[in-house]
Design a protein around this motif. Structure first.
Motif, PDB file in Angstrom:
ATOM      1  N   LYS A   1       0.885  -1.177   0.018  1.00 13.57           N
ATOM      2  CA  LYS A   1      -0.121  -0.112   0.112  1.00 13.57           C
ATOM      3  C   LYS A   1       0.839   1.289   0.053  1.00 13.57           C
ATOM      4  O   LYS A   1       1.610   1.571   0.874  1.00 13.57           O
ATOM      5  CB  LYS A   1      -0.986  -0.056   1.300  1.00 13.57           C
ATOM      6  CG  LYS A   1      -1.833   1.222   1.212  1.00 13.57           C
ATOM      7  CD  LYS A   1      -2.860   1.107   2.546  1.00 13.57           C
ATOM      8  CE  LYS A   1      -3.754   2.330   2.519  1.00 13.57           C
ATOM      9  NZ  LYS A   1      -4.578   2.260   3.486  1.00 13.57           N
TER      10      LYS A   1
ATOM     11  N   ASN B   1       0.029   7.637   1.519  1.00 10.64           N
ATOM     12  CA  ASN B   1      -0.846   8.476   1.121  1.00 10.64           C
ATOM     13  C   ASN B   1      -0.001   9.640   0.513  1.00 10.64           C
ATOM     14  O   ASN B   1       0.657  10.506   1.370  1.00 10.64           O
ATOM     15  CB  ASN B   1      -1.611   8.884   2.175  1.00 10.64           C
ATOM     16  CG  ASN B   1      -2.725   9.776   2.009  1.00 10.64           C
ATOM     17  OD1 ASN B   1      -2.545  10.942   1.895  1.00 10.64           O
ATOM     18  ND2 ASN B   1      -3.913   9.306   1.509  1.00 10.64           N
TER      19      ASN B   1
ATOM     20  N   GLU C   1       5.923   1.991   1.658  1.00  8.15           N
ATOM     21  CA  GLU C   1       4.794   2.324   2.347  1.00  8.15           C
ATOM     22  C   GLU C   1       4.708   3.420   3.348  1.00  8.15           C
ATOM     23  O   GLU C   1       4.078   4.056   3.964  1.00  8.15           O
ATOM     24  CB  GLU C   1       4.377   1.031   3.277  1.00  8.15           C
ATOM     25  CG  GLU C   1       3.997  -0.122   2.260  1.00  8.15           C
ATOM     26  CD  GLU C   1       3.366  -1.290   3.178  1.00  8.15           C
ATOM     27  OE1 GLU C   1       2.327  -1.966   2.622  1.00  8.15           O
ATOM     28  OE2 GLU C   1       3.721  -1.547   4.404  1.00  8.15           O
TER      29      GLU C   1
ATOM     30  N   ASN D   1       3.413 -10.102  -0.060  1.00  5.42           N
ATOM     31  CA  ASN D   1       3.137  -9.333  -1.518  1.00  5.42           C
ATOM     32  C   ASN D   1       4.314  -9.743  -2.518  1.00  5.42           C
ATOM     33  O   ASN D   1       4.767  -8.727  -3.224  1.00  5.42           O
ATOM     34  CB  ASN D   1       3.422  -7.866  -1.005  1.00  5.42           C
ATOM     35  CG  ASN D   1       2.465  -7.369  -0.154  1.00  5.42           C
ATOM     36  OD1 ASN D   1       1.396  -6.684  -0.651  1.00  5.42           O
ATOM     37  ND2 ASN D   1       2.432  -7.415   1.265  1.00  5.42           N
TER      38      ASN D   1
END
Length: 298
Positions: free
Chosen positions: A2, A5, A139, A257
């Motif tokens: 992920k 952000n 990440e 992953n």
């Protein structure tokens, strides 16, 4: 995997102008030899590491991807189910530590677990190290700086003898010329009596900038001035779980992953057949390999 952000990263570094990063990303996608799947977040790492210089970021990015393409022993075959990677996982602990120093720097710790020198392969361990670092940065997002810590406890001359001089040259080239980080500190802790042998492998390839941030500690109290004690695992007097326990959590992330890491590998390589102008090879980066041999250990 992920990705960190983007909005949070831009908010944490208001001095970064997003239109400049997008301009940089447009340039990346216009290069025929670079993957068009390279993300804004990945571009941001280079722009930040190069202190917001567009031209320097372009150069470092191309050097990074070119090195990853031709440094096969470190960056090719990033399948963590491969036996040599699983062996490296058993041999060493590579642990990004939670939290940050008072200055906001993030810390990654590496230590030896398996003392059997026959199980130690420097290239495989560095490949695992780079995989952990890449996953962590992807990440974690951009940070004020990074600190590398290497614990030499239980390291023997037999381990040092298994490090190839050319391998060290290549890794230090990547770290100094191509890594998308602001390296704030490089610390050896629990140093060994034969530090001169280790430094003999490193110093021929170290620039002044790396020498400046290199620190060696026989006393952990001195080390705590750089990395607070409470940030560290229990065996270093800290509050975190032991490194060989924490590593299993992080290695499991890599295994979970696996496909994403393989895709990450292809996205971070160049297609030399499509490079404008003359294609590059390993000799263009490192010179003729010649007859580099492992360092003789007296």
């Amino acid at each position: 995997m992920k990705e960190a952000n983007l909005e949070d990263q831009y908010a944490s570094f208001p001095e970064i102008r997003r239109p400049e990063v997008l301009k940089f990303l447009d340039w990346i996608h216009a290069q025929p030899h670079i993957s068009d799947r390279f993300s804004e977040g990945e571009a941001l790492h280079f722009f930040h590491a190069c202190r917001y210089s567009m031209e320097v970021a372009k150069q470092v990015l191309d050097t990074n991807l070119t090195a990853r393409t031709h440094l096969e022993e470190f960056f090719v075959n990033l399948d963590c189910e491969r036996p040599e990677i699983r062996r490296a996982m058993r041999t060493v602990s590579i642990v990004p530590l939670p939290g940050a120093t008072p200055e906001g720097y993030r810390v990654i710790l590496a230590k030896l677990d398996d003392l059997n020198t026959s199980n130690y392969n420097f290239a495989d361990v560095m490949k695992l190290y780079c995989m952990v670092f890449d996953f962590w940065m992807y990440e974690d997002g951009i940070q004020p700086g990074h600190v590398i810590v290497i614990d030499l406890k239980n390291t023997s001359l037999g381990h040092v003898a298994r490090i190839g001089l050319l391998q060290m040259k290549k890794f230090l080239y990547y770290l100094q010329e191509a890594a998308a980080i602001r390296l704030i500190g490089f610390h050896f802790i629990n140093i060994v009596p034969f530090m001169d042998k280790i430094l003999a492998l490193m110093t021929p390839f170290m620039k002044k900038e790396l020498t400046t941030v290199l620190h060696m500690h026989s006393d952990l109290k001195e080390f705590y001035k750089f990395v607070p004690q409470e940030m560290l695992p229990k065996e270093y007097g800290g509050q975190l779980e032991e490194a060989n326990v924490a590593k299993e959590i992080y290695y499991k992330k890599l295994l979970d992953n696996r496909k994403e890491m393989i895709e990450f590998e292809t996205r971070h390589q160049v297609n030399e057949k499509l490079r404008p102008g003359k294609a590059k090879n390993a000799s263009d980066l490192f010179g003729i390999e010649g007859n580099f041999k492992k360092l003789d250990i007296d």
